[in-house]
Design a protein around this motif. Structure first.
Motif, PDB file in Angstrom:
ATOM      1  N   ALA A   9       0.832  -1.205   0.000  1.00 14.36           N
ATOM      2  CA  ALA A   9       0.000   0.000   0.000  1.00 14.36           C
ATOM      3  C   ALA A   9       0.868   1.257   0.000  1.00 14.36           C
ATOM      4  O   ALA A   9       0.587   2.222  -0.723  1.00 14.36           O
ATOM      5  CB  ALA A   9      -0.927  -0.017   1.210  1.00 14.36           C
ATOM      6  N   GLU A  10       1.933   1.255   0.801  1.00 12.70           N
ATOM      7  CA  GLU A  10       2.823   2.423   0.864  1.00 12.70           C
ATOM      8  C   GLU A  10       3.536   2.640  -0.467  1.00 12.70           C
ATOM      9  O   GLU A  10       3.640   3.782  -0.949  1.00 12.70           O
ATOM     10  CB  GLU A  10       3.852   2.232   1.980  1.00 12.70           C
ATOM     11  N   ILE A  11       4.024   1.560  -1.082  1.00 14.82           N
ATOM     12  CA  ILE A  11       4.708   1.678  -2.370  1.00 14.82           C
ATOM     13  C   ILE A  11       3.761   2.260  -3.410  1.00 14.82           C
ATOM     14  O   ILE A  11       4.128   3.153  -4.181  1.00 14.82           O
ATOM     15  CB  ILE A  11       5.232   0.305  -2.829  1.00 14.82           C
ATOM     16  N   GLN A  12       2.539   1.767  -3.440  1.00 15.21           N
ATOM     17  CA  GLN A  12       1.574   2.250  -4.433  1.00 15.21           C
ATOM     18  C   GLN A  12       1.191   3.702  -4.181  1.00 15.21           C
ATOM     19  O   GLN A  12       1.111   4.513  -5.120  1.00 15.21           O
ATOM     20  CB  GLN A  12       0.317   1.371  -4.406  1.00 15.21           C
ATOM     21  N   GLU A  31      11.024   7.801  -6.166  1.00 23.37           N
ATOM     22  CA  GLU A  31      12.169   7.487  -5.309  1.00 23.37           C
ATOM     23  C   GLU A  31      11.702   6.982  -3.953  1.00 23.37           C
ATOM     24  O   GLU A  31      12.272   6.038  -3.391  1.00 23.37           O
ATOM     25  CB  GLU A  31      13.061   8.716  -5.153  1.00 23.37           C
ATOM     26  N   GLY A  32      10.678   7.627  -3.407  1.00 22.49           N
ATOM     27  CA  GLY A  32      10.132   7.184  -2.138  1.00 22.49           C
ATOM     28  C   GLY A  32       9.527   5.800  -2.230  1.00 22.49           C
ATOM     29  O   GLY A  32       9.649   4.987  -1.311  1.00 22.49           O
ATOM     30  N   ALA A  33       8.884   5.523  -3.366  1.00 26.48           N
ATOM     31  CA  ALA A  33       8.314   4.189  -3.575  1.00 26.48           C
ATOM     32  C   ALA A  33       9.408   3.142  -3.616  1.00 26.48           C
ATOM     33  O   ALA A  33       9.283   2.061  -3.027  1.00 26.48           O
ATOM     34  CB  ALA A  33       7.499   4.174  -4.865  1.00 26.48           C
ATOM     35  N   ALA A  34      10.492   3.457  -4.308  1.00 31.18           N
ATOM     36  CA  ALA A  34      11.608   2.511  -4.389  1.00 31.18           C
ATOM     37  C   ALA A  34      12.220   2.265  -3.015  1.00 31.18           C
ATOM     38  O   ALA A  34      12.573   1.127  -2.666  1.00 31.18           O
ATOM     39  CB  ALA A  34      12.657   3.029  -5.360  1.00 31.18           C
ATOM     40  N   ALA A  35      12.359   3.335  -2.231  1.00 31.70           N
ATOM     41  CA  ALA A  35      12.936   3.202  -0.896  1.00 31.70           C
ATOM     42  C   ALA A  35      12.048   2.371   0.027  1.00 31.70           C
ATOM     43  O   ALA A  35      12.532   1.755   0.976  1.00 31.70           O
ATOM     44  CB  ALA A  35      13.167   4.583  -0.289  1.00 31.70           C
TER      45      ALA A  35
END
Length: 349
Positions: free
Chosen positions: A270-273, A282-286
């Motif tokens: 959910a956070e990645i999406q 970048e935040g999604a990748a992290a």
């Protein structure tokens, strides 16, 4: 467990390298070389090019997009490729996603399971060289009240039955794939979660036709990166994983996000999406957990890769298709060779 190589998409400036990877895989004894398509390079042209410049390795579509072609056209293409390659073609099919189906091809992404089942029925019938007739929800052949007549394919495939695979992710798609196909093309396959995410529904589908998984090809594509620093190697796949889990589809229709949830990463998916769809790539990748990357890739020195390959084999994989990573051709070739060495070390050859 056999080895394959997945070249992915062409047209990104590495086509000459991709061809050399395919040639090296042929020399090394890899079983199959796959090519993909989305809305750039088309797979049949690439596979023709590869087949013409290799000798033994099979060539396979991973995938031909179902909304891109009528089933009869797919049967023609498959028969032609099988004939030209001397019986080395494998037909992989998939519905793609709603954005590509409706935005690129103008084909509604409705009832994908029913559409796939009907599509496979027509393709198989056409390739059997019967006169083609079909009455279904999505296709009627010949069209009624017109000049059309039942026609049979004039090209003779080398083999009586060209292997047919379906790209499957969700439980219902996997179950249907087990029922109607000869193999399943899988992504983000983790041996630790293989039973609940892939094998149980495949097995249920096979049971519907009185069969089991013997002879059915379980074929995931797995990125391989060779090196000593596993954490650094994993970090190189963060954007790739974030793209699929976070941005491959809409918020409501992202099959890879659902897969990550079934693997136990509900909160992280959910956070990645959220971050990816808001523009924070970048935040999604992290936000991608290291364990998710490590369990769905082959990372590290040959010894570690061999251990992981054993886990894939024990989980039921029959063809492990590698996506050898690297910034240079030399790095990709080294990864390709490491795959063979790892299989031999693990005693899986």
């Amino acid at each position: 467990m056999k080895l394959g190589v997945n070249l992915g998409y062409w047209g990104a400036g590495m086509d000459a390298d991709n061809l050399e990877v395919a040639r090296e895989a042929d020399r090394l004894g890899y079983a199959v070389c796959w090519a993909a398509e989305a809305y750039g390079s088309d797979a049949p042209t690439v596979l023709s090019w590869v087949a013409a410049q290799t000798e033994r390795i099979d060539v396979g579509s991973a995938i031909f997009q179902i909304p891109a072609r009528t089933p009869a056209m797919t049967a023609m293409t498959a028969a032609t490729l099988d004939s030209l390659s001397g019986g080395r073609f494998r037909l992989g099919l998939g519905v793609s996603g709603p954005q590509v189906s409706e935005g690129w091809y103008g084909v509604r992404f409705d009832r994908p399971l029913a559409r796939t089942r009907e599509y496979v029925e027509i393709v198989r019938k056409a390739m059997s060289r019967e006169r083609l007739t079909h009455e279904g929800e999505h296709w009627t052949l010949p069209l009624p009240d017109g000049p059309g007549k039942p026609i049979k394919l004039t090209v003779h495939p080398v083999r009586e039955r060209v292997p047919l695979y379906i790209a499957a992710i969700g439980p219902r798609n996997l179950e249907q794939t087990g029922e109607i196909a000869d193999g399943a093309l899988l992504l983000f396959f983790a041996p630790e979660h293989a039973e609940e995410t892939s094998l149980a529904p495949l097995r249920a589908g096979r049971a519907k036709v009185g069969a089991d998984l013997d002879g059915f090809d379980v074929c995931p594509t797995v990125p391989l990166a060779l090196g000593e620093d596993v954490n650094a190697l994993a970090d190189t796949f963060r954007p790739y994983t974030a793209l699929y889990v976070g941005g491959m589809g809409s918020r409501k229709q992202n099959f890879y996000n659902r897969l990550a949830q079934r693997m136990g990463y509900e909160k992280e998916a959910a956070e990645i999406q959220d971050k990816y769809l808001s523009g924070d790539k970048e935040g999604a990748a992290a936000a991608v957990p290291h364990s998710l990357i490590d369990s769905t890739t082959l990372l590290g020195p040959v010894e570690r890769i061999a251990e992981r390959m054993t886990a894939y084999a024990e989980a039921g994989v029959t063809t492990l298709s590698l996506n050898p990573s690297g910034f240079t051709l030399e790095e990709r070739i080294a990864a390709l060779r490491a795959g063979v060495e790892a299989v031999e070390r693990a005693g899986l050859a």
